[in-house]
Design a protein around this motif. Structure first.
Motif, PDB file in Angstrom:
ATOM      1  N   TYR A 174      24.505 -18.360 -23.290  1.00 22.99           N
ATOM      2  CA  TYR A 174      23.694 -17.569 -22.360  1.00 22.99           C
ATOM      3  C   TYR A 174      24.616 -17.135 -21.226  1.00 22.99           C
ATOM      4  O   TYR A 174      25.220 -17.972 -20.551  1.00 22.99           O
ATOM      5  CB  TYR A 174      22.531 -18.393 -21.801  1.00 22.99           C
ATOM      6  N   THR A 231       9.719 -21.657 -29.411  1.00 19.50           N
ATOM      7  CA  THR A 231      11.085 -21.840 -28.915  1.00 19.50           C
ATOM      8  C   THR A 231      11.507 -20.650 -28.070  1.00 19.50           C
ATOM      9  O   THR A 231      12.151 -20.818 -27.031  1.00 19.50           O
ATOM     10  CB  THR A 231      12.069 -22.025 -30.091  1.00 19.50           C
ATOM     11  N   TRP A 232      11.142 -19.460 -28.498  1.00 15.50           N
ATOM     12  CA  TRP A 232      11.468 -18.253 -27.735  1.00 15.50           C
ATOM     13  C   TRP A 232      10.833 -18.311 -26.348  1.00 15.50           C
ATOM     14  O   TRP A 232      11.490 -18.049 -25.349  1.00 15.50           O
ATOM     15  CB  TRP A 232      10.982 -17.017 -28.488  1.00 15.50           C
ATOM     16  N   GLN A 269      12.544 -20.969 -24.086  1.00 17.87           N
ATOM     17  CA  GLN A 269      13.845 -20.572 -23.562  1.00 17.87           C
ATOM     18  C   GLN A 269      13.707 -19.537 -22.455  1.00 17.87           C
ATOM     19  O   GLN A 269      14.447 -19.581 -21.470  1.00 17.87           O
ATOM     20  CB  GLN A 269      14.753 -20.032 -24.685  1.00 17.87           C
ATOM     21  N   THR A 310      12.751 -21.285 -19.210  1.00 18.83           N
ATOM     22  CA  THR A 310      13.891 -22.038 -18.681  1.00 18.83           C
ATOM     23  C   THR A 310      14.975 -21.103 -18.167  1.00 18.83           C
ATOM     24  O   THR A 310      15.569 -21.338 -17.107  1.00 18.83           O
ATOM     25  CB  THR A 310      14.468 -22.972 -19.765  1.00 18.83           C
ATOM     26  N   VAL A 311      15.252 -20.043 -18.911  1.00 18.17           N
ATOM     27  CA  VAL A 311      16.277 -19.078 -18.498  1.00 18.17           C
ATOM     28  C   VAL A 311      15.907 -18.429 -17.168  1.00 18.17           C
ATOM     29  O   VAL A 311      16.763 -18.235 -16.296  1.00 18.17           O
ATOM     30  CB  VAL A 311      16.477 -18.006 -19.600  1.00 18.17           C
ATOM     31  N   THR A 364      20.372 -29.453 -19.723  1.00 21.01           N
ATOM     32  CA  THR A 364      20.103 -28.088 -20.181  1.00 21.01           C
ATOM     33  C   THR A 364      21.033 -27.687 -21.320  1.00 21.01           C
ATOM     34  O   THR A 364      20.595 -27.087 -22.307  1.00 21.01           O
ATOM     35  CB  THR A 364      20.245 -27.092 -19.025  1.00 21.01           C
ATOM     36  N   ASP A 398      18.297 -28.886 -24.075  1.00 19.80           N
ATOM     37  CA  ASP A 398      17.573 -27.646 -24.372  1.00 19.80           C
ATOM     38  C   ASP A 398      18.373 -26.726 -25.284  1.00 19.80           C
ATOM     39  O   ASP A 398      17.865 -26.242 -26.301  1.00 19.80           O
ATOM     40  CB  ASP A 398      17.236 -26.913 -23.075  1.00 19.80           C
ATOM     41  N   CYS A 399      19.607 -26.453 -24.911  1.00 15.72           N
ATOM     42  CA  CYS A 399      20.432 -25.520 -25.678  1.00 15.72           C
ATOM     43  C   CYS A 399      20.603 -25.994 -27.121  1.00 15.72           C
ATOM     44  O   CYS A 399      20.472 -25.217 -28.065  1.00 15.72           O
ATOM     45  CB  CYS A 399      21.804 -25.368 -24.994  1.00 15.72           C
ATOM     46  N   TRP A 428      17.322 -25.491 -29.004  1.00 14.47           N
ATOM     47  CA  TRP A 428      17.103 -24.075 -29.311  1.00 14.47           C
ATOM     48  C   TRP A 428      17.988 -23.622 -30.461  1.00 14.47           C
ATOM     49  O   TRP A 428      17.545 -22.914 -31.360  1.00 14.47           O
ATOM     50  CB  TRP A 428      17.383 -23.217 -28.081  1.00 14.47           C
TER      51      TRP A 428
END
Length: 244
Positions: A34, A85-86, A89, A92-93, A184, A188-189, A192
């Motif tokens: 990202y 999941t989309w 993210q 969070t993003v 993260t 998370d990453c 994902w």
């Protein structure tokens, strides 16, 4: 420090046991990136921010921090758009973009702080290797050079530009900041990426070839609403040891 409150759930969740393995059956190395590009408000430009997401150098996401506009890119983006999941993210993003903007502007090395116009860039990534090992990292800098790196796997900082030493020392001794960057990228990453690869393997083989980075034209955005604090203490009960 106030807790991180997000709609409906805490997105930086525990690193679950089922996420530690490669459930997709892939034996190759895969990565998820990202890239946050941030332009602070100045006499030359309004404040704006964009985020680009890539799996194995293939762009699947473009996000406008100001108006929260999300655009899926390519076959992978279309395949995962609308999934849980989309949505996770994106929430969070958006939060990361707000907090990174605030934290970077408050701790910029002097040489960068006086630049006008200034274009900051932060890259968060995780990599799942063929042997099952996972790594994660954060790179902080401008669009021209990186001045600070956080190795999430080992929780260590590296200065690439002498002027960033003060930033490194401040963040290095802030446990909440370290935990946020660690969870993260390693939590998370990684989760994902695992889910994205499940969709990836269902795609026609021809569409899985990593293509060149898609070019997204940067457009001015409205100023994003900034959080009043780093809001990380709520994460602490969720921290677990990652076994890789």
């Amino acid at each position: 420090i106030a807790g991180r409150h997000l709609p409906g759930k805490v997105l930086c969740r525990p690193i679950c046991a089922e996420c530690r393995g490669d459930r997709t059956g892939h034996t190759d190395t895969h990565s998820l990136w990202y890239t946050f590009t941030i332009a602070p408000k100045s006499r030359h430009q309004p404040q704006w921010c964009t985020v680009q997401g890539q799996v194995d150098k293939m762009t699947f996401l473009h996000y406008n921090c100001g108006n929260k506009a999300t655009e899926p890119f390519g076959t992978l983006g279309q395949a995962i758009h609308g999934t849980n999941t989309w949505r996770e993210q994106i929430e969070t993003v958006h939060y990361m973009a707000e907090e990174l903007t605030k934290k970077l502007l408050a701790n910029l090395p002097e040489a960068f702080a006086t630049s006008d116009p200034l274009f900051l860039q932060v890259k968060m990534s995780c990599q799942h290797k063929a042997n099952g090992h996972t790594t994660g990292s954060w790179d902080f800098g401008s669009t021209e050079e990186t001045f600070l790196t956080f190795d999430a796997e080992n929780r260590t900082w590296k200065v690439h530009y002498a002027g960033a030493k003060q930033m490194k020392e401040k963040w290095e001794h802030d446990p909440d900041v370290n935990q946020f960057f660690y969870i993260t990228s390693m939590g998370d990453c990684k989760s994902w990426l695992t889910n994205f690869l499940m969709h990836w393997e269902k795609m026609p083989q021809a569409t899985q070839t990593a293509g060149p980075m898609a070019t997204a034209l940067a457009r001015p955005m409205s100023t994003a609403t900034m959080s009043n604090s780093w809001r990380l203490s709520v994460l602490l009960p969720y921290i677990v040891l990652v076994i890789v």
